[in-house]
Design a protein around this motif. Structure first.
Motif, PDB file in Angstrom:
ATOM      1  N   VAL A 210      33.719  52.532  31.756  1.00  0.00           N
ATOM      2  CA  VAL A 210      35.071  53.119  31.819  1.00  0.00           C
ATOM      3  C   VAL A 210      35.202  53.965  33.099  1.00  0.00           C
ATOM      4  N   ALA A 211      34.148  54.740  33.411  1.00  0.00           N
ATOM      5  CA  ALA A 211      34.164  55.523  34.662  1.00  0.00           C
ATOM      6  C   ALA A 211      34.269  54.589  35.870  1.00  0.00           C
ATOM      7  N   ALA A 212      33.543  53.499  35.819  1.00  0.00           N
ATOM      8  CA  ALA A 212      33.544  52.555  36.946  1.00  0.00           C
ATOM      9  C   ALA A 212      34.918  51.903  37.124  1.00  0.00           C
ATOM     10  N   ILE A 213      35.539  51.523  36.020  1.00  0.00           N
ATOM     11  CA  ILE A 213      36.856  50.863  36.110  1.00  0.00           C
ATOM     12  C   ILE A 213      37.877  51.825  36.719  1.00  0.00           C
ATOM     13  N   GLY A 214      37.839  53.076  36.252  1.00  0.00           N
ATOM     14  CA  GLY A 214      38.764  54.071  36.800  1.00  0.00           C
ATOM     15  C   GLY A 214      38.535  54.282  38.286  1.00  0.00           C
ATOM     16  N   THR A 215      37.323  54.099  38.730  1.00  0.00           N
ATOM     17  CA  THR A 215      36.987  54.315  40.143  1.00  0.00           C
ATOM     18  C   THR A 215      37.324  53.087  40.991  1.00  0.00           C
ATOM     19  N   LEU A 216      37.094  51.910  40.443  1.00  0.00           N
ATOM     20  CA  LEU A 216      37.424  50.678  41.186  1.00  0.00           C
ATOM     21  C   LEU A 216      38.920  50.575  41.468  1.00  0.00           C
ATOM     22  N   LYS A 217      39.692  51.128  40.545  1.00  0.00           N
ATOM     23  CA  LYS A 217      41.153  51.014  40.585  1.00  0.00           C
ATOM     24  C   LYS A 217      41.793  51.561  41.876  1.00  0.00           C
ATOM     25  N   GLY A 218      41.183  52.568  42.484  1.00  0.00           N
ATOM     26  CA  GLY A 218      41.809  53.239  43.629  1.00  0.00           C
ATOM     27  C   GLY A 218      41.956  52.329  44.838  1.00  0.00           C
ATOM     28  N   PRO A 219      43.035  52.522  45.624  1.00  0.00           N
ATOM     29  CA  PRO A 219      43.294  51.646  46.761  1.00  0.00           C
ATOM     30  C   PRO A 219      42.294  51.743  47.905  1.00  0.00           C
ATOM     31  N   LEU A 220      41.474  52.815  47.937  1.00  0.00           N
ATOM     32  CA  LEU A 220      40.430  52.839  48.972  1.00  0.00           C
ATOM     33  C   LEU A 220      39.231  51.995  48.558  1.00  0.00           C
ATOM     34  N   HIS A 221      39.206  51.545  47.323  1.00  0.00           N
ATOM     35  CA  HIS A 221      38.074  50.738  46.825  1.00  0.00           C
ATOM     36  C   HIS A 221      38.647  49.390  46.344  1.00  0.00           C
ATOM     37  N   GLY A 222      38.442  49.033  45.094  1.00  0.00           N
ATOM     38  CA  GLY A 222      38.850  47.697  44.632  1.00  0.00           C
ATOM     39  C   GLY A 222      40.350  47.471  44.653  1.00  0.00           C
ATOM     40  N   GLY A 223      41.111  48.562  44.524  1.00  0.00           N
ATOM     41  CA  GLY A 223      42.571  48.426  44.518  1.00  0.00           C
ATOM     42  C   GLY A 223      43.136  47.905  45.829  1.00  0.00           C
ATOM     43  N   ALA A 224      42.299  47.839  46.870  1.00  0.00           N
ATOM     44  CA  ALA A 224      42.805  47.388  48.178  1.00  0.00           C
ATOM     45  C   ALA A 224      43.233  45.922  48.164  1.00  0.00           C
ATOM     46  N   ASN A 225      42.616  45.073  47.336  1.00  0.00           N
ATOM     47  CA  ASN A 225      42.989  43.652  47.400  1.00  0.00           C
ATOM     48  C   ASN A 225      44.460  43.432  47.010  1.00  0.00           C
ATOM     49  N   GLU A 226      44.916  44.184  46.010  1.00  0.00           N
ATOM     50  CA  GLU A 226      46.336  44.086  45.623  1.00  0.00           C
ATOM     51  C   GLU A 226      47.228  44.592  46.762  1.00  0.00           C
ATOM     52  N   GLN A 227      46.804  45.677  47.401  1.00  0.00           N
ATOM     53  CA  GLN A 227      47.605  46.244  48.499  1.00  0.00           C
ATOM     54  C   GLN A 227      47.675  45.287  49.691  1.00  0.00           C
ATOM     55  N   VAL A 228      46.612  44.536  49.922  1.00  0.00           N
ATOM     56  CA  VAL A 228      46.628  43.553  51.020  1.00  0.00           C
ATOM     57  C   VAL A 228      47.734  42.531  50.766  1.00  0.00           C
ATOM     58  N   MET A 229      47.797  42.031  49.533  1.00  0.00           N
ATOM     59  CA  MET A 229      48.814  41.018  49.210  1.00  0.00           C
ATOM     60  C   MET A 229      50.215  41.599  49.366  1.00  0.00           C
ATOM     61  N   LYS A 230      50.369  42.846  48.934  1.00  0.00           N
ATOM     62  CA  LYS A 230      51.695  43.484  49.050  1.00  0.00           C
ATOM     63  C   LYS A 230      52.071  43.643  50.522  1.00  0.00           C
ATOM     64  N   THR A 231      51.081  43.940  51.363  1.00  0.00           N
ATOM     65  CA  THR A 231      51.373  44.043  52.802  1.00  0.00           C
ATOM     66  C   THR A 231      51.813  42.674  53.324  1.00  0.00           C
ATOM     67  N   LEU A 232      51.061  41.631  52.976  1.00  0.00           N
ATOM     68  CA  LEU A 232      51.407  40.286  53.469  1.00  0.00           C
ATOM     69  C   LEU A 232      52.820  39.891  53.026  1.00  0.00           C
ATOM     70  N   GLU A 233      53.157  40.277  51.800  1.00  0.00           N
ATOM     71  CA  GLU A 233      54.480  39.907  51.274  1.00  0.00           C
ATOM     72  C   GLU A 233      55.602  40.751  51.885  1.00  0.00           C
ATOM     73  N   SER A 234      55.241  41.925  52.398  1.00  0.00           N
ATOM     74  CA  SER A 234      56.296  42.844  52.847  1.00  0.00           C
ATOM     75  C   SER A 234      56.606  42.734  54.336  1.00  0.00           C
ATOM     76  N   ILE A 235      55.793  41.989  55.083  1.00  0.00           N
ATOM     77  CA  ILE A 235      56.071  41.911  56.523  1.00  0.00           C
ATOM     78  C   ILE A 235      56.505  40.492  56.880  1.00  0.00           C
ATOM     79  N   PRO A 236      57.355  40.345  57.915  1.00  0.00           N
ATOM     80  CA  PRO A 236      57.812  39.008  58.266  1.00  0.00           C
ATOM     81  C   PRO A 236      56.673  38.155  58.842  1.00  0.00           C
ATOM     82  N   ALA A 237      56.640  36.898  58.468  1.00  0.00           N
ATOM     83  CA  ALA A 237      55.550  36.016  58.909  1.00  0.00           C
ATOM     84  C   ALA A 237      55.478  35.946  60.432  1.00  0.00           C
ATOM     85  N   ASP A 238      56.631  36.102  61.100  1.00  0.00           N
ATOM     86  CA  ASP A 238      56.601  36.021  62.571  1.00  0.00           C
ATOM     87  C   ASP A 238      56.583  37.413  63.221  1.00  0.00           C
TER      88      ASP A 238
END
Ligand SMILES: CC(=O)SCCNC(=O)CCNC(=O)[C@H](O)C(C)(C)COP(=O)(O)OP(=O)(O)OC[C@H]1O[C@@H](n2cnc3c(N)ncnc32)[C@H](O)[C@@H]1OP(=O)(O)O
Ligand SMILES: O=C([O-])CC(=O)C(=O)O
Length: 373
Positions: A210-238
């Protein structure tokens, strides 16, 4: 007085482990002495989980026995099952997993023991249950149903089956299985460290997870993969170069880049980049792959930073049809094998983890009664 701390414990050796090792300068990663480049695309996730939790790559009989333990332990138990629907309505995926693993502890037959044999059984059950919890959570919030796991299928195949509702293509299963292998363990990363700190108080494996899951969640750690996708979706392809430069100029971090230990390419990113390219071609739409490549070039040129494991994992999971907010839960499915192995290792040779701190507050304060403050 304690020595000056290194901020973020950088370069501090906080544990001894036989599980994984990183050469950050050379960009190499080893699980129990096996180079990740030799395991990726060859070993299955089940073999790697066995390697981490049980100490060696299994022979056929050992793998069959481990597979039976996984199949028998897949059901999370009545308390977690009964609460999935309500939790899915109120909590985001990683919050939900934190809750559900905690609830699953209540029905674990070994919940009161941290003995080695009990820990091995719990490690298999937690590894088997995590993909089921993610799929059931997703079904509960979308009003869908979860197909029964097929005992003939691997963890990777069953997860894709249960989360998409469709029987996955064999190549998608191979690629996803390789992703699970690549994410399984990574020395003293933040979530593993959190798990070990918890375990070192002689608390139980579920509490440490449970401690590990709460820690992985943060965007500086495991949460970054979701943020990467959101960045790709939020910027124009060109307009990738401009968007990245604007973010950097505004002092923003670019998610999926940089690493505390790797000073060169993260060896896992090498494989994930290749998988992203393959899946993009198969999809007949390489937009996110092309954008990722361009981001990589721009970030390197501007900051000298390399992509970490989370960067290409984002487009790979996207091409595999996994919903964006399940990317970090998918990371946890794999990392469960490493976390549990670290708890086993910690309990086997334990000492309380209790570092010192440097005091930087006020001194010589004089007591005043409340009405005089
Ligand atoms: C599975 C994983 O956990 S992999 C990591 C996932 N996390 C991310 O991708 C988030 C983005 N990356 C980061 O925040 C960091 O690189 C971390 C958290 C991974 C490593 O952090 P640290 O080792 O503490 O490095 P720190 O954050 O101090 O960065 C050092 C310098 O590089 C810069 N930097 C590091 N990463 C980035 C980034 N992604 N984008 C822009 N600048 C960055 C920092 O701003 C800092 O610059 P400064 O010295 O001019 O202030
Ligand atoms: O090691 C780290 O700090 C983060 C990381 O890449 C991982 O946990 O896989």
């Amino acid at each position: 007085m304690a020595d000056k701390p290194t901020k973020g414990l950088a370069d501090v050796v906080a544990a001894s482990t036989a599980l994984s090792d990183i050469d950050g300068k050379a960009g190499r990663l080893f699980y129990r002495g096996y180079d990740i480049h030799d395991l990726a695309g060859r070993a299955t996730f089940e073999e790697v989980a066995h390697l981490l939790q049980r100490g060696r790559l299994p022979d056929r009989a050992e793998l069959a026995g481990y597979g039976e333990a996984l199949a028998a332990g897949r059901e999370p138990g009545p308390l977690a099952a009964a609460n999935i629907a309500e939790i899915a309505g109120k909590q985001k995926p990683m919050e939900a997993l934190r809750s559900l693993v905690s609830l699953a502890a209540a029905d674990d037959p070994d919940k009161d023991s941290i003995a080695p044999e009990a820990n091995l059984r719990k490690a298999a059950r937690l590894t088997a249950q995590q993909p089921v919890l993610v799929a059931r959570y997703h079904a509960a919030r979308t009003g869908g149903s979860v197909p029964d796991a097929d005992p003939e299928l691997s963890i990777a195949a069953n997860f894709l089956l249960q989360v998409t509702g469709r029987r996955p293509e064999p190549r998608a299963v191979e690629i996803f299985d390789e992703c699970l292998v690549l994410h399984a363990d990574h020395t003293m990363n933040a979530s593993t460290f959190a798990a070990r700190v918890c375990a070192a108080t002689l608390s139980d494996m579920h509490s440490a997870i449970v401690a590990a899951i709460g820690t992985l969640k943060g965007p500086l750690h495991g949460g970054a993969n979701e943020q990467v996708m959101k960045t790709l979706e939020s910027i124009p392809a060109d307009g990738v170069a401009r968007a990245v430069r604007d973010k950097l100029a505004g002092g923003e971090k670019i998610m999926g880049f940089g690493h505390r230990v790797y000073k060169t390419e993260d060896p896992r990113a090498t494989h994930l980049r290749r998988m992203s390219a393959e899946l993009a071609e198969a999809a007949g739409d390489d937009t996110y792959y092309r954008m990722s490549k361009e981001m990589e070039e721009v970030v390197f040129e501007a900051k000298g930073l390399y992509p970490n494991v989370d960067f290409y994992a984002a487009s790979v999971y996207h091409y595999l049809g996994i919903p964006t907010d399940l990317f970090t839960p998918v990371f946890s499915i794999s990392r469960m094998s490493g976390w549990t192995a670290h708890v086993i290792e910690q309990h086997a040779d334990n000492r309380l983890i209790r570092p010192d701190s440097e005091y930087i507050g006020e001194t010589d304060q004089k007591w005043k009664p409340i009405d005089e403050r």
